[in-house]
Motif scaffolding. Structure first.
Motif, mmCIF file in Angstrom:
data_model
loop_
_atom_site.group_PDB
_atom_site.id
_atom_site.type_symbol
_atom_site.label_atom_id
_atom_site.label_comp_id
_atom_site.label_asym_id
_atom_site.label_seq_id
_atom_site.Cartn_x
_atom_site.Cartn_y
_atom_site.Cartn_z
ATOM 1 N N LYS A 1 0.861 -1.185 0.000
ATOM 2 C CA LYS A 1 0.000 0.000 0.000
ATOM 3 C C LYS A 1 0.901 1.239 0.000
ATOM 4 N N PRO A 2 0.790 2.068 -1.039
ATOM 5 C CA PRO A 2 1.761 3.155 -1.196
ATOM 6 C C PRO A 2 1.591 4.254 -0.160
ATOM 7 N N LEU B 1 5.178 9.019 -3.163
ATOM 8 C CA LEU B 1 5.208 9.036 -4.626
ATOM 9 C C LEU B 1 5.995 7.834 -5.143
ATOM 10 N N GLU C 1 3.922 4.727 -5.003
ATOM 11 C CA GLU C 1 2.932 4.630 -6.080
ATOM 12 C C GLU C 1 3.599 4.203 -7.368
ATOM 13 N N ARG C 2 4.787 4.751 -7.610
ATOM 14 C CA ARG C 2 5.493 4.406 -8.835
ATOM 15 C C ARG C 2 5.862 2.929 -8.861
ATOM 16 N N ASN D 1 4.274 0.492 -7.406
ATOM 17 C CA ASN D 1 3.075 -0.306 -7.668
ATOM 18 C C ASN D 1 2.681 -0.279 -9.143
ATOM 19 N N ASP D 2 2.858 0.881 -9.802
ATOM 20 C CA ASP D 2 2.582 0.944 -11.236
ATOM 21 C C ASP D 2 3.488 -0.014 -11.997
#
Length: 324
Positions: free
Chosen positions: A85-86, A89, A92-93, A95-96
């Motif tokens: 769970k991010p 930033l 999140e990157r 997880n992408d």
């Protein structure tokens, strides 16, 4: 303990190989929550240290590909970071990167440690996997050397049930121990037939297609993380500025000069990395140099510097500069 599904016997497989079975080649990635044994398994399959392993979660950053060369198949392992769970930033990157990778590979191996009950992290990943319909998924129960047969049986049943609950169909469920090299070969045997027919995609000698500088940076980063238990692993980034053969060396005594910077987020972290009288940084240098020399097959002079890149995890410009 064999894989749970019935497999053809080795003689039949050999027979098939003689009957000109087509060569297969493709990509597989191991997923699993942090510390599920993904990198160790990659190294065991490839037979050399490729992905970095650390007993801190979240240390694999780059998509490192290890390559398993076999007579009948070439398996290219894409090592994705753990999905989590991010919070930043960077998270999140990461997880992408994970989701993009999953959509592009031919087989997904979901690593679940034998010694830990299935938790919310595993279910979170399993749900994501259930959404990827076409790709065959193998459940790999890792670290079987840490449990007895009763615990292992319970975990196999739990993983099988998890699949049923989520409508997730396992192509195989297989227990392995990368540390004891148990069933690692069998895992490769099970993945190979799931790959598309294709000639080899990489030349025989290749073990990874990561640029050498990135792999060297990862080895330094791994050494820098060891022993810094309280600091977040994400707050260390390593950039190799240059790798140059030392001039005026006889051909039989080459030396490679490597200049690298270890970036941290705050000045207060500098002392932790450098250590009293520079002792810690010296150890990092010595340790990573050995691994780098083994990787590159040449003597290395390693020049390490620690620099502060303020709050680099939250700054898109710095992230780009540091290779994310």
């Amino acid at each position: 303990m064999g894989a749970m599904s019935a497999r053809p016997n080795p003689e039949a497989a050999a027979q098939q190989a003689e009957n000109n079975a087509p060569h297969r080649a493709g990509f597989a990635c191991f997923v699993g929550r942090p510390n599920a044994g993904k990198s160790t398994l990659t190294n065991a399959l490839v037979g050399q240290k490729v992905a970095i392993t650390s007993n801190r979660p979240q240390t694999t950053r780059h998509t490192v590909r290890g390559i398993v060369h076999r007579e009948d198949a070439q398996l290219i392992l894409v090592d994705t970071p753990g999905l989590h769970k991010p919070r930043t930033l960077l998270g999140e990157r990461l997880n992408d990167v994970v989701r993009t990778t999953w959509a592009e590979v031919d087989v997904i191996g979901f690593c679940l440690p034998a010694d830990q009950k299935l938790g919310p992290g595993d279910k979170f990943i399993a749900k994501e996997l259930a959404g990827i319909k076409k790709t065959p998924k193998i459940a790999i129960i890792t670290k079987t050397d840490l449990v007895d047969s009763k615990q292992l049986a319970e975990q196999l049943i739990a993983v099988s049930r998890l699949g049923e609950e989520l409508g997730l169909e396992w192509a195989e469920i297989i227990p392995v121990s990368a540390v004891k090299d148990s069933q690692v070969g069998l895992l490769a045997d099970l993945i190979a037939p799931l790959l598309p027919e294709s000639p080899p995609l990489y030349p025989e000698g290749d073990l990874t297609d990561e640029p050498e500088m990135v792999m060297v940076a990862e080895l330094i980063r791994e050494a820098a993380l060891e022993g810094v238990r309280d600091e977040l692993p994400h707050s260390i980034a390593v950039v190799v500025e240059e790798m140059l053969p030392r001039e005026d060396r006889p051909a039989d005594k080459p030396l490679l000069d490597i200049h690298a910077n270890v970036y941290i987020e705050r000045p207060s972290q500098k002392g932790i990395i450098i250590g009293p009288k520079g002792k810690r940084l010296k150890e990092v240098g010595t340790k990573s140099r050995k691994h780098i020399e083994a990787l590159l097959g040449t003597p290395v002079f390693l020049d390490l510097h620690v620099k502060v890149a303020k709050d680099w995890q939250r700054d898109p410009k710095q992230l780009r500069k540091l290779g994310f």
